[in-house]
Design a protein around this motif. Structure first.
Motif, PDB file in Angstrom:
ATOM      1  N   GLU A 198       0.839  -1.188   0.000  1.00  0.00           N
ATOM      2  CA  GLU A 198       0.000   0.000   0.000  1.00  0.00           C
ATOM      3  C   GLU A 198       0.883   1.251   0.000  1.00  0.00           C
ATOM      4  O   GLU A 198       1.989   1.240   0.543  1.00  0.00           O
ATOM      5  CB  GLU A 198      -0.900   0.020   1.243  1.00  0.00           C
ATOM      6  N   PRO A 199       0.421   2.357  -0.604  1.00  0.00           N
ATOM      7  CA  PRO A 199       1.233   3.581  -0.609  1.00  0.00           C
ATOM      8  C   PRO A 199       1.501   4.122   0.791  1.00  0.00           C
ATOM      9  O   PRO A 199       2.547   4.735   1.029  1.00  0.00           O
ATOM     10  CB  PRO A 199       0.394   4.563  -1.431  1.00  0.00           C
ATOM     11  N   VAL A 200       0.575   3.907   1.704  1.00  0.00           N
ATOM     12  CA  VAL A 200       0.775   4.212   3.129  1.00  0.00           C
ATOM     13  C   VAL A 200       0.285   2.992   3.894  1.00  0.00           C
ATOM     14  O   VAL A 200      -0.918   2.725   3.957  1.00  0.00           O
ATOM     15  CB  VAL A 200       0.000   5.462   3.576  1.00  0.00           C
ATOM     16  N   THR A 201       1.195   2.225   4.437  1.00  0.00           N
ATOM     17  CA  THR A 201       0.828   0.947   5.031  1.00  0.00           C
ATOM     18  C   THR A 201       0.204   1.112   6.416  1.00  0.00           C
ATOM     19  O   THR A 201       0.393   2.129   7.086  1.00  0.00           O
ATOM     20  CB  THR A 201       2.060   0.036   5.156  1.00  0.00           C
ATOM     21  N   ALA A 202      -0.502   0.078   6.832  1.00  0.00           N
ATOM     22  CA  ALA A 202      -1.075   0.077   8.178  1.00  0.00           C
ATOM     23  C   ALA A 202       0.027   0.136   9.226  1.00  0.00           C
ATOM     24  O   ALA A 202      -0.126   0.776  10.276  1.00  0.00           O
ATOM     25  CB  ALA A 202      -1.940  -1.171   8.381  1.00  0.00           C
ATOM     26  N   GLU A 203       1.165  -0.533   8.953  1.00  0.00           N
ATOM     27  CA  GLU A 203       2.279  -0.487   9.909  1.00  0.00           C
ATOM     28  C   GLU A 203       2.767   0.945  10.096  1.00  0.00           C
ATOM     29  O   GLU A 203       3.067   1.364  11.227  1.00  0.00           O
ATOM     30  CB  GLU A 203       3.438  -1.362   9.412  1.00  0.00           C
ATOM     31  N   GLU A 204       2.833   1.712   9.014  1.00  0.00           N
ATOM     32  CA  GLU A 204       3.238   3.122   9.123  1.00  0.00           C
ATOM     33  C   GLU A 204       2.200   3.919   9.888  1.00  0.00           C
ATOM     34  O   GLU A 204       2.536   4.794  10.696  1.00  0.00           O
ATOM     35  CB  GLU A 204       3.440   3.702   7.726  1.00  0.00           C
ATOM     36  N   GLY A 205       0.914   3.617   9.646  1.00  0.00           N
ATOM     37  CA  GLY A 205      -0.157   4.282  10.377  1.00  0.00           C
ATOM     38  C   GLY A 205      -0.110   3.981  11.862  1.00  0.00           C
ATOM     39  O   GLY A 205      -0.359   4.857  12.704  1.00  0.00           O
ATOM     40  N   ILE A 206       0.229   2.747  12.206  1.00  0.00           N
ATOM     41  CA  ILE A 206       0.332   2.346  13.617  1.00  0.00           C
ATOM     42  C   ILE A 206       1.445   3.133  14.312  1.00  0.00           C
ATOM     43  O   ILE A 206       1.284   3.585  15.457  1.00  0.00           O
ATOM     44  CB  ILE A 206       0.598   0.826  13.727  1.00  0.00           C
ATOM     45  N   LYS A 207       2.565   3.314  13.636  1.00  0.00           N
ATOM     46  CA  LYS A 207       3.683   4.057  14.238  1.00  0.00           C
ATOM     47  C   LYS A 207       3.292   5.500  14.549  1.00  0.00           C
ATOM     48  O   LYS A 207       3.651   6.046  15.596  1.00  0.00           O
ATOM     49  CB  LYS A 207       4.901   4.007  13.320  1.00  0.00           C
ATOM     50  N   VAL A 208       2.546   6.130  13.632  1.00  0.00           N
ATOM     51  CA  VAL A 208       2.067   7.490  13.900  1.00  0.00           C
ATOM     52  C   VAL A 208       1.162   7.504  15.119  1.00  0.00           C
ATOM     53  O   VAL A 208       1.269   8.382  15.983  1.00  0.00           O
ATOM     54  CB  VAL A 208       1.341   8.063  12.670  1.00  0.00           C
ATOM     55  N   MET A 209       0.263   6.521  15.206  1.00  0.00           N
ATOM     56  CA  MET A 209      -0.646   6.463  16.352  1.00  0.00           C
ATOM     57  C   MET A 209       0.112   6.223  17.662  1.00  0.00           C
ATOM     58  O   MET A 209      -0.256   6.760  18.710  1.00  0.00           O
ATOM     59  CB  MET A 209      -1.696   5.369  16.152  1.00  0.00           C
ATOM     60  N   LYS A 210       1.190   5.449  17.614  1.00  0.00           N
ATOM     61  CA  LYS A 210       1.987   5.221  18.823  1.00  0.00           C
ATOM     62  C   LYS A 210       2.663   6.514  19.282  1.00  0.00           C
ATOM     63  O   LYS A 210       2.774   6.767  20.483  1.00  0.00           O
ATOM     64  CB  LYS A 210       3.027   4.128  18.564  1.00  0.00           C
ATOM     65  N   VAL A 211       3.099   7.322  18.321  1.00  0.00           N
ATOM     66  CA  VAL A 211       3.692   8.616  18.687  1.00  0.00           C
ATOM     67  C   VAL A 211       2.626   9.531  19.287  1.00  0.00           C
ATOM     68  O   VAL A 211       2.884  10.234  20.281  1.00  0.00           O
ATOM     69  CB  VAL A 211       4.360   9.265  17.456  1.00  0.00           C
ATOM     70  N   ILE A 212       1.425   9.541  18.707  1.00  0.00           N
ATOM     71  CA  ILE A 212       0.330  10.351  19.263  1.00  0.00           C
ATOM     72  C   ILE A 212      -0.026   9.873  20.668  1.00  0.00           C
ATOM     73  O   ILE A 212      -0.195  10.688  21.588  1.00  0.00           O
ATOM     74  CB  ILE A 212      -0.892  10.310  18.330  1.00  0.00           C
ATOM     75  N   ASP A 213      -0.117   8.557  20.866  1.00  0.00           N
ATOM     76  CA  ASP A 213      -0.386   8.009  22.204  1.00  0.00           C
ATOM     77  C   ASP A 213       0.684   8.462  23.189  1.00  0.00           C
ATOM     78  O   ASP A 213       0.390   8.849  24.331  1.00  0.00           O
ATOM     79  CB  ASP A 213      -0.426   6.481  22.155  1.00  0.00           C
ATOM     80  N   ALA A 214       1.945   8.393  22.758  1.00  0.00           N
ATOM     81  CA  ALA A 214       3.049   8.779  23.637  1.00  0.00           C
ATOM     82  C   ALA A 214       3.001  10.268  23.961  1.00  0.00           C
ATOM     83  O   ALA A 214       3.289  10.679  25.091  1.00  0.00           O
ATOM     84  CB  ALA A 214       4.389   8.425  22.984  1.00  0.00           C
ATOM     85  N   ALA A 215       2.641  11.100  22.967  1.00  0.00           N
ATOM     86  CA  ALA A 215       2.553  12.543  23.204  1.00  0.00           C
ATOM     87  C   ALA A 215       1.466  12.855  24.222  1.00  0.00           C
ATOM     88  O   ALA A 215       1.644  13.719  25.099  1.00  0.00           O
ATOM     89  CB  ALA A 215       2.275  13.269  21.896  1.00  0.00           C
ATOM     90  N   LEU A 216       0.330  12.171  24.125  1.00  0.00           N
ATOM     91  CA  LEU A 216      -0.755  12.362  25.090  1.00  0.00           C
ATOM     92  C   LEU A 216      -0.309  11.948  26.492  1.00  0.00           C
ATOM     93  O   LEU A 216      -0.584  12.640  27.482  1.00  0.00           O
ATOM     94  CB  LEU A 216      -1.985  11.557  24.672  1.00  0.00           C
ATOM     95  N   ASN A 217       0.382  10.815  26.580  1.00  0.00           N
ATOM     96  CA  ASN A 217       0.863  10.332  27.873  1.00  0.00           C
ATOM     97  C   ASN A 217       1.916  11.268  28.443  1.00  0.00           C
ATOM     98  O   ASN A 217       1.939  11.561  29.650  1.00  0.00           O
ATOM     99  CB  ASN A 217       1.423   8.920  27.702  1.00  0.00           C
ATOM    100  N   SER A 218       2.790  11.778  27.575  1.00  0.00           N
ATOM    101  CA  SER A 218       3.811  12.720  28.003  1.00  0.00           C
ATOM    102  C   SER A 218       3.183  13.998  28.546  1.00  0.00           C
ATOM    103  O   SER A 218       3.611  14.528  29.581  1.00  0.00           O
ATOM    104  CB  SER A 218       4.732  13.051  26.820  1.00  0.00           C
TER     105      SER A 218
END
Length: 346
Positions: free
Chosen positions: A317-337
């Motif tokens: 895929e041009p933007v894979t689910a794995e790449e999407g998951i990594k972005v979401m993990k950064v967003i989760d971490a930013a919220l927790n931070s």
């Protein structure tokens, strides 16, 4: 060319501006219709398409690809239903409200043998493509510091109530943040740690409408920042390396062209005004160089073309689910931070 029957899960701004024009242009897609809950508009713009009254009606139809372009807090539920119905799925950004939802959808798609792609169209913005070109040229040397801004001046609350509810997925971090964090990860990979500062700055705001996120890498720091009170914008991309610097303001014209009704692929499509060229200050062969860099052409069509190849020829895929998951993990971490007021290790 083999056609992919494609249905939209909404036909508001996203469906009308960012998706339908490209599906109509690309010979490999056949737009079958859209789920329209109240206003029935798609049939006025495209002949022979359907206006689905319910999601169940859309799921029962013979479309092969479903585009989940509804509010973020519905992405997990609707994408899951589309995958369970045997359809490939393109999900608007932000992928989901959190990483665990994204991971579950990824596993479901793999089990079903279906394609799951995240709509990160701003990888094909002219300004970002220019930044990529400069980095790939090695003109800056080893990168030390980067800042990516997505700033606007818009102090009023959005008339789109789903954007202002304070529910999961509502807020600038998911809206604009998902774009620039994806760009940062595309340029530099997955960070080691994250620090996030998220605020409410507009009168009466229930959502985080300002953020400042620092991504920690062994040899560099990358800052992603967005807000609604930048009346005089700063450069949207600021890159400093051991040899030089590159500054570029946000200048992609595709969204404005689409809103004006211009058709993708027409003459001059995606070309920025010359005055928005980036500025490079570096050293080459012992000589100091200061010059403007011609901006690359933006083209969202490439995302749809790559998605077609992915489905028909079983390519990534041009933007894979794995790449999407990594972005979401950064967003989760930013919220927790932001909650803990500390750096979060990834």
């Amino acid at each position: 060319m083999q056609k992919i029957k494609t249905a939209l899960l909404s036909y508001g701004t996203s469906g009308k501006i960012f998706h339908a024009p490209f599906l109509d242009l690309h010979e490999g897609f056949e737009l079958t219709g859209a789920w329209e809950r109240s206003k029935k508009n798609i049939q006025n713009d495209y002949s022979g398409v359907k206006s689905y009254d319910t999601l169940e009606e859309l799921l029962a139809d013979d479309s092969e690809l479903a585009i989940v372009n509804t509010p973020v807090d519905t992405h997990y539920e609707y994408a899951k239903k589309c995958l369970e119905a045997g359809k490939h799925v393109l999900v608007e950004k932000a992928f989901t409200t959190n990483a665990s939802e994204a991971e579950e959808l990824h596993e479901l798609a793999k089990t079903k043998g279906l394609k799951l792609c995240v709509y990160q169209n701003r990888r094909w913005d002219s300004d970002f493509k220019t930044v990529q070109k400069v980095l790939n040229s090695k003109a800056l040397g080893d990168i030390v510091e980067v800042e990516i801004y997505f700033d606007r001046y818009n102090p009023q609350l959005s008339p789109k109530t789903h954007k202002e509810t304070g529910e999961p997925g509502a807020g600038i971090l998911w809206d604009l943040g998902s774009h620039i964090l994806d760009q940062a990860l595309q340029l530099f990979g997955y960070p080691q740690a994250v620090f996030g500062d998220i605020r409410k700055t507009r009168n009466g705001s229930k959502i985080g409408d300002w953020f400042d996120i620092i991504l920690y890498y062994e040899d560099k720091r990358v800052r992603a920042k967005a807000g609604f009170f930048m009346r005089e914008p700063v450069p949207s991309y600021i890159l400093h390396g051991k040899k030089g610097s590159f500054l570029k303001e946000r200048g992609d014209v595709q969204e404005d062209e689409l809103k004006e009704g211009k058709k993708p692929g027409t003459e001059g499509w995606g070309i920025e005004p010359i005055e928005k060229s980036g500025f490079l200050h570096t050293e080459m062969n012992g000589e100091e160089i200061k010059k403007t860099i011609t901006t690359e052409q933006g083209n969202y069509y490439e995302l749809f073309d790559l998605l077609h190849q992915s489905i028909i020829h079983d390519k990534p895929e041009p933007v894979t689910a794995e790449e999407g998951i990594k972005v979401m993990k950064v967003i989760d971490a930013a919220l927790n931070s932001n909650k803990l007021k500390q750096v979060i290790q990834l």
